[in-house]
Each structure stands twice: as structure tokens, then as C-alpha cells.
Design a protein around this motif. Structure first.
Motif, short mmCIF file in Angstrom:
data_model
loop_
_atom_site.label_atom_id
_atom_site.label_comp_id
_atom_site.label_asym_id
_atom_site.label_seq_id
_atom_site.Cartn_x
_atom_site.Cartn_y
_atom_site.Cartn_z
N TYR A 11 0.80 -1.22 0.00
CA TYR A 11 0.00 0.00 0.00
C TYR A 11 0.84 1.28 0.00
O TYR A 11 0.29 2.37 -0.11
CB TYR A 11 -0.91 0.04 1.24
CG TYR A 11 -1.86 -1.13 1.35
CD1 TYR A 11 -2.95 -1.24 0.50
CD2 TYR A 11 -1.65 -2.12 2.31
CE1 TYR A 11 -3.83 -2.31 0.61
CE2 TYR A 11 -2.53 -3.19 2.43
CZ TYR A 11 -3.61 -3.29 1.57
OH TYR A 11 -4.47 -4.34 1.67
N ASP B 268 0.60 3.69 -3.09
CA ASP B 268 -0.79 4.12 -3.24
C ASP B 268 -1.17 5.15 -2.18
O ASP B 268 -1.80 6.17 -2.47
CB ASP B 268 -1.72 2.90 -3.14
CG ASP B 268 -3.18 3.29 -3.26
OD1 ASP B 268 -3.54 3.95 -4.24
OD2 ASP B 268 -3.97 2.93 -2.35
N TYR B 269 -0.72 4.90 -0.95
CA TYR B 269 -1.05 5.84 0.13
C TYR B 269 -0.22 7.11 0.04
O TYR B 269 -0.68 8.18 0.46
CB TYR B 269 -0.89 5.16 1.48
CG TYR B 269 -2.16 4.47 1.94
CD1 TYR B 269 -2.90 4.97 2.99
CD2 TYR B 269 -2.64 3.34 1.28
CE1 TYR B 269 -4.08 4.37 3.40
CE2 TYR B 269 -3.81 2.73 1.68
CZ TYR B 269 -4.53 3.25 2.73
OH TYR B 269 -5.72 2.66 3.11
N ARG C 105 -2.12 9.29 -2.00
CA ARG C 105 -3.28 9.86 -1.30
C ARG C 105 -2.86 11.05 -0.45
O ARG C 105 -3.60 12.02 -0.32
CB ARG C 105 -3.94 8.79 -0.42
CG ARG C 105 -4.55 7.64 -1.19
CD ARG C 105 -5.23 6.64 -0.27
NE ARG C 105 -6.45 7.20 0.33
CZ ARG C 105 -7.24 6.53 1.15
NH1 ARG C 105 -6.95 5.28 1.48
NH2 ARG C 105 -8.32 7.09 1.65
N GLY D 35 0.07 3.35 4.64
CA GLY D 35 -0.76 2.17 4.40
C GLY D 35 -0.29 0.94 5.14
O GLY D 35 -0.90 -0.13 5.05
N ARG E 148 -2.72 -1.12 7.56
CA ARG E 148 -3.58 -2.13 6.93
C ARG E 148 -2.81 -3.41 6.65
O ARG E 148 -3.29 -4.52 6.91
CB ARG E 148 -4.16 -1.59 5.62
CG ARG E 148 -5.12 -0.43 5.79
CD ARG E 148 -5.68 0.00 4.45
NE ARG E 148 -6.45 -1.08 3.86
CZ ARG E 148 -6.93 -1.06 2.61
NH1 ARG E 148 -6.68 -0.02 1.83
NH2 ARG E 148 -7.64 -2.07 2.14
N ASP E 149 -1.60 -3.25 6.13
CA ASP E 149 -0.80 -4.42 5.76
C ASP E 149 -0.38 -5.23 6.98
O ASP E 149 -0.36 -6.46 6.94
CB ASP E 149 0.43 -3.96 4.98
CG ASP E 149 1.29 -5.11 4.51
OD1 ASP E 149 0.73 -6.15 4.11
OD2 ASP E 149 2.54 -4.98 4.54
N THR F 77 -7.53 -6.11 6.85
CA THR F 77 -6.86 -4.87 6.42
C THR F 77 -7.72 -3.64 6.74
O THR F 77 -8.12 -2.90 5.84
CB THR F 77 -6.56 -4.91 4.91
OG1 THR F 77 -7.79 -5.09 4.19
CG2 THR F 77 -5.59 -6.03 4.57
N GLU G 146 2.11 4.63 11.07
CA GLU G 146 2.58 4.55 9.68
C GLU G 146 3.78 5.45 9.40
O GLU G 146 4.62 5.10 8.57
CB GLU G 146 1.44 4.89 8.73
CG GLU G 146 0.32 3.86 8.78
CD GLU G 146 -0.74 4.06 7.71
OE1 GLU G 146 -1.60 3.17 7.56
OE2 GLU G 146 -0.70 5.09 7.02
#
Length: 390
Positions: free
Chosen positions: A80, A83-84, A87, A278, A281-282, A297, A310
């Protein structure tokens, strides 16, 4: 380009709570307004050959970006991370842009009015989802009722900033009706975190003498009258909604405790740069010892713990530094000019801070736009000596 910047800035903040509707129409539609705003802003500043006026918020944003990139690089192999990162970065850029345009081209009251207008449309959508679609908890433009409540309670205090003692009765009545719609929409989500956030915001407004107690009592009476009408017209539906919420509430308490504990373990294990964007979640299943078999997740449901887990303590410190700098700046602005508008922004920031204790809201615009508004008002104060024109 001034008019275009004003339109795009106001559209960016107004459309934020309507993201679900935009995504339903097209997957990229929600990104158009902020992307155009950033592009036009860059073009305008290049043409003017002018850099944004510096503010402490810029330093915090810059350092936060460095930590964010470092954490991403360290954990680039995570599923992630990139991708994060994608974001996070748009919010940093939009904040810088909003600070600059609100300090120069866009009246701050126009931005606040746009935030309220977008939230009011979202509240109407929330009420429609219950009345017309039979939802037991209002959702409307956002899938999660708690996320929707976050937007609505963040917007409600800003109505105080739009009040004008010299304004017409029609305008005052319109603002009162808007407040009732926002409050009803927030109540229809049955969000306890939203209720706590709104209570904290209203308490602040009363304490700072920006909102008379009689106005609070009148609003509560109007909302109670509306509630009586709902009970009379849709009693069975309301009873079912309350029963479902009671069941969900108990589950939420248990799952949030598990997730907060997992986030705390991640912070303890990776205090410097965290587990990466992310990464909560992982790594949740392992950190929680597979405590939720049916949810591997999830989000942490606490913005502060999730950011700390994070991005590490450095990222967390810089992240909370943004509202801290905004709080200091807002007090400077409040003491140098009109008290009511900035007290309203402070109350909205308090609502955001309280609601985010129970939600992961770092990827929604209210926090970022409020920080930008305060920084812009602070820059205006330095340039004009008052906030009368904001």
C-alpha cells in the motif's frame, strides 16, 4: 485568472463532502476541481513571477513531506505504500494552494461559505437516503455514516462565521435553516463521535462568546421538534435504526480497542519512520495477532494512532503540528480583528480534532482546508492589520 481561482477554490472545498456522488458518476471526477485549481495556480504564479508568502505552516508541510517520502522509500516494498503516498501528496499540495489563494484572491468568507454549502447538500443527501431509500443510518454521498457526520459537524460551527449582525432577517433565517439541516443530517448518522465533536465545538463557541446560549437552546428546541415529528411519522423505522446502532456500537468499541492496541504496538516497534504509508492495513493481522478473522486490512479508527503507526513519531509530531500552528495563528487573528469568524474556525478545528479520535480522517479535506484558512487569515493580518476583508 482571479475569478477562475476563486471558482476553483470554492468548488474544491464545496465538493469534498460530495465525493461519493462524484465517484459514482466517474472514478476521476472528484479529482478535477483540485487538479484544475493547482494547475491554474501554478500558471498564475509563473505569469506573475511571484512565490507564495511564507508562513510557518509551509515549514511544517515541507518537513512532513520529507518524512512521508522517507517512510515510503523505507517501506516501498509494502503493498500500500505508493498508493497511500499518492493519497497524502494531493492534500499537501492543495493546502499550499489554498493558503496562497485565500491570502490574496479568494475571500475567506467565500471559502467558509462554500464549505458550509457543500456540507448542506451532503446533509440533504443524507436525509434523502433515510426518507426515500429506507436506510437506517444516513449515508448519502459517503458510504460510512461516521465519515459523513465528520463533514457535517466540521461545517456547522462555520455558520457562526457567516453571521452578520447587520444582515437581513432573510439571510439569518437562511443560515438558521441551513444549521438545522446540517444538525439533522448529522443526527441521522447516529454517530457518537460526531455528537461529541459537535458538543465540544458548541461549548467552545459559547465559551468564546461567539454564540449566545439562547441560540443554542433555540437550535436544540428546533432539532427536538424535528425529532418528535420523525418519531410520529416513522417511529418503527427509527426504533429499528436505534436497535441496529446499539448492536453496532458494542462491536465498534471492541474492534477499535483491538485496532488501537495494534497501532500502539506498531509505534513501539517502529518509532522513527513507522511501518510506512498504508502499513497499518498491511500489518494489522500480525500486530493484532489475527484478532479479527473477518477483517484483515482495516483502518485504525483513530487518525492520530494511525499516522503515528505509519509515519513514526517524527511524522506524527509534524502532522499534529499543523493544527497546533493553526491554533496559535487563529488566536493571533482573533485578537487582532473580528472575533466571531475566527472563533468559528477554531470551533470547527476542535470538532475535527475530537471526531478524528474515533475516525481515520487524514484523507479528508476539512482538516487541511481549515489549516489553510487560518494560515491565509494570518497572512492577511500581517498585510492589512485586520481581518475585516476576509
Amino acid at each position: 485568472m482571479t475569478l477562475l481561482l476563486r471558482v476553483l477554490a470554492c468548488a474544491t472545498v464545496a465538493l469534498a463532502p460530495l465525493e461519493g456522488y462524484l465517484l459514482a458518476a466517474h472514478g476521476q471526477l472528484a479529482k478535477i476541481a483540485p487538479a484544475l485549481l493547482a494547475a491554474v495556480w501554478v500558471a498564475a504564479r509563473v505569469r506573475e513571477r511571484r512565490m507564495p508568502a511564507p508562513h510557518p505552516v509551509h515549514a511544517v508541510l515541507g518537513l512532513f513531506a520529507v518524512v512521508l517520502l522517507a517512510s515510503t522509500a523505507l517501506h516501498a516494498g509494502g503493498p500500500y505504500a505508493v498508493d497511500y503516498l499518492q493519497r497524502w501528496l494531493p492534500f499537501l499540495v492543495v493546502t499550499v494552494v489554498l493558503v496562497d489563494v485565500a491570502a490574496r484572491e479568494v475571500p475567506i468568507r467565500a471559502l467558509l461559505g462554500s464549505i458550509v454549502a457543500g456540507a448542506a447538500v451532503a446533509a440533504l443527501g443524507a436525509l434523502h437516503s433515510m426518507v426515500a431509500e429506507g436506510e437506517t443510518r444516513a449515508t448519502g454521498p459517503l458510504e460510512d455514516p461516521n465519515d459523513l457526520a465528520y463533514f457535517l459537524v466540521a461545517a456547522l460551527p462555520l455558520l457562526v462565521a457567516l453571521l452578520d449582525p447587520r444582515g437581513s432577517r432573510l439571510r439569518s433565517a437562511g443560515l438558521a435553516l441551513t444549521g438545522l439541516v446540517l444538525a439533522a443530517g448529522a443526527a441521522a448518522t447516529f454517530s457518537r463521535g460526531g455528537a461529541l465533536a459537535l458538543t465540544a465545538a458548541v461549548t467552545w463557541l459559547v465559551a468564546r462568546r461567539a454564540l449566545p446560549v439562547r441560540a443554542v437552546v433555540g437550535g436544540m428546541a428546533a432539532l427536538a421538534a424535528l425529532g418528535v415529528g420523525v418519531v410520529l411519522l416513522a417511529g418503527p423505522t427509527l426504533d429499528r435504526a436505534l436497535q441496529e446502532k446499539s448492536h453496532i456500537a458494542g462491536t465498534n468499541v471492541d474492534t477499535r480497542e483491538l485496532r488501537w492496541q495494534a497501532a500502539a504496538r506498531m509505534v513501539a516497534g517502529h518509532p522513527v519512520l513507522g511501518v510506512g504509508p498504508g502499513g497499518f492495513r498491511d500489518g494489522y493481522a500480525a500486530a493484532s495477532h489475527n484478532a479479527e478473522v473477518d477483517e484483515q486490512t482495516p483502518v485504525a479508527h483513530n487518525m492520530y494512532l494511525e499516522v503515528a503507526a505509519e509515519l513514526g513519531l517524527a511524522g506524527f509530531g509534524l502532522f499534529v503540528g499543523l493544527p497546533a500552528v493553526a491554533a496559535v495563528g487563529s488566536e493571533r487573528v482573533l485578537r487582532s480583528g473580528e472575533r466571531r469568524p475566527m472563533a468559528a474556525v477554531q470551533a470547527s478545528l476542535i470538532a475535527v480534532a475530537v471526531a478524528s479520535t474515533f475516525l481515520s480522517q487524514q484523507y479528508y479535506l476539512p482538516l487541511w482546508s481549515l489549516v489553510a484558512v487560518v494560515a491565509a487569515a494570518d497572512l492577511r493580518r500581517r498585510g492589512t492589520g485586520c481581518v475585516c476583508s476576509t
